[in-house]
Design a protein around this motif. Structure first.
Motif: not given
Length: 467
Positions: A208, A341, A465
């Motif tokens: 993350l 992810v 992202n």
């Protein structure tokens, strides 16, 4: 033929019993038992240490060739840096002589050895395993120097405190003099929670923070496949990991004399096999093909899932635990991938998601008789085995505590490291490969690697992202 076998048995008995009788006359039986237990613990620890090679091969095989040397280097240093950190202060926080509010131990800094040396060796290879899980999840885009900053934190601080909680004299431990959870504390035979969930949760925090690899997601956030360079290496790595797992689980008996090592090896085998089977069929159903990578991760998922209950469950539940883990890992990998992810090897799903399942599975399937036979309180067992909801509730509390502690501390370490030093390599270095940019060479110098996996416009470092 029968007479020949009988004669051989007699000769073998004379060769074995004779020397042992001599030893017994010179030493006490207790001393012999202690020596056998010491040897078993060292052998088991060596098997777990070999798992570092398995992790290196899995991670290298599941990622691109231009990053293979970087993968090997990170796994090698996980153990090297981790061993020193655990020696200096990790052991003290896990098993030191003084408890501080039953949440952390202190004492015996820079481990002094003595009669606990074999146990220290067994524990340090577990600590290194927790650390190396992170390596694969953040592969192909993290600075080697930044990664080195994080490694001693997980082996020297984050993992040891969880160890104290569950396996030491901490607040979750069934081995503590008094447990706040009644008859027993959290049951985690070999570390689905203590090792694998810690590693998987830390890996999630790292991913993350650093974000996905260049080209992993298109402009609309849809994931692209980035194939690894060698399923052969990946498969060999899984075989080595499975082999080492017999040290991981069976070694957690911590003794050979009077311990049922064989039953633990059986439950481990059955769960790994069931995990591989259900992962293969789940992938076949969802993706239309019996995917090799998913099947390999399914075996690991089954092994992770059974690790908490390897000594607490019988064979039938072991198969069920492994089978469910195999299905879970496929769905988890796909869900994380689609959710942005980017985990190149599926480490978060294998060790985190399936580690969580393994912890809860003990609360469902732990056999009352087996728990009692291992010296824990009577009447404690899983919900489906007549033990009620008590153990399941304790397992859930432990699960939440481990995830909370590990995620928060890991996220802070990654964030601070990123702010002060930087975690991510530059886009150009990432395209070239970390072997070249971070280590000055390539794992496969004979080949010229394709430097991109998508058109240049798809490799814009700033996208939907964030990377």
């Amino acid at each position: 033929m029968k007479r020949r076998l009988m004669l051989g048995s007699v000769i073998t008995a004379l060769l074995v019993v004779g020397p042992l009788a001599g030893v017994a006359s010179a030493q006490t039986i207790d001393e012999v038992a202690l020596a056998v237990n010491e040897v078993w613990l060292i052998v088991a620890a060596a098997l777990v240490m070999l798992m570092q090679a398995g992790f290196a091969l899995v991670e290298a095989g599941f990622t691109r060739a231009k990053n293979a040397a970087n993968i090997v280097m990170k796994n090698f240093m996980d153990f090297s840096v981790g061993a020193l950190a655990y020696w200096a202060f990790g052991w003290a926080l896990a098993y030191g002589g003084t408890e501080v509010g039953r949440f952390v131990a202190t004492g015996d800094w820079f481990f002094s050895g003595g009669e606990m040396s074999s146990f220290w060796f067994f524990q340090v290879v577990f600590a290194a395993t927790a650390a190396t899980i992170v390596s694969g999840a953040v592969a192909e885009r993290v600075k080697f120097s930044g990664y080195l900053i994080y490694t001693p934190f997980i082996t020297g601080l984050i993992y040891p405190i969880v160890t104290n909680w569950v396996w030491g004299n901490g607040w979750l431990s069934p081995f503590a003099a008094e447990s706040p959870f009644g008859p027993t504390g959290m049951l985690d035979f070999a570390g689905s929670g203590v090792v694998h969930l810690v590693g998987g949760t830390a890996a999630l925090a790292g991913v993350l923070v650093v974000g996905p690899r260049l080209g992993k997601y298109d402009s609309e956030g849809r994931p692209r496949a980035i194939p690894g360079h060698s399923l052969t290496l990946g498969a060999l790595g899984v075989f080595i990991l499975w082999f080492g797992w017999y040290g991981f689980n069976a070694g957690s008996t911590l003794a050979a004399v009077g311990a049922d090592i064989a039953s633990v090896a059986v439950t481990t085998t059955l769960a790994g096999a069931a995990g591989a089977m259900t992962a293969m069929f789940t992938a076949w159903l969802v993706q239309g093909v019996p995917d090799v990578g998913m099947t390999l991760n399914g075996a690991l998922a089954g092994l992770v899932g059974i690790t908490a209950g390897a000594g607490y469950v019988t064979n039938g539940p072991a198969v069920l635990i492994g089978a469910i883990a195999g299905a879970i890992v496929v769905l988890s990998i796909l869900a994380f991938d689609r959710g942005g992810v980017d985990d190149p090897v599926g480490a978060i799903s294998v060790h985190g998601t399936c580690g969580a399942w393994g912890v809860l599975a003990v609360g469902l399937f732990a056999d009352v008789g087996l728990v009692e036979s291992l010296g824990l309180s009577t009447g404690v067992g899983g919900l489906f085995m007549g033990g009620g909801f008590g153990l399941l509730g304790t397992q859930l509390v432990g699960l939440v505590a481990i995830i909370g502690w590990t995620f928060v501390t890991s996220f802070i370490v990654f964030k601070v490291t990123d702010a002060l030093h930087g975690l991510r390599v530059t886009p150009e270095e990432e395209r070239q490969g970390l072997d070249r940019s971070e280590h000055g060479g390539n794992a496969y110098p004979e080949f010229v690697f394709q430097e991109t996996i998508a058109p240049p416009e798809a490799l814009d470092p700033v996208g939907s992202n964030g990377h």
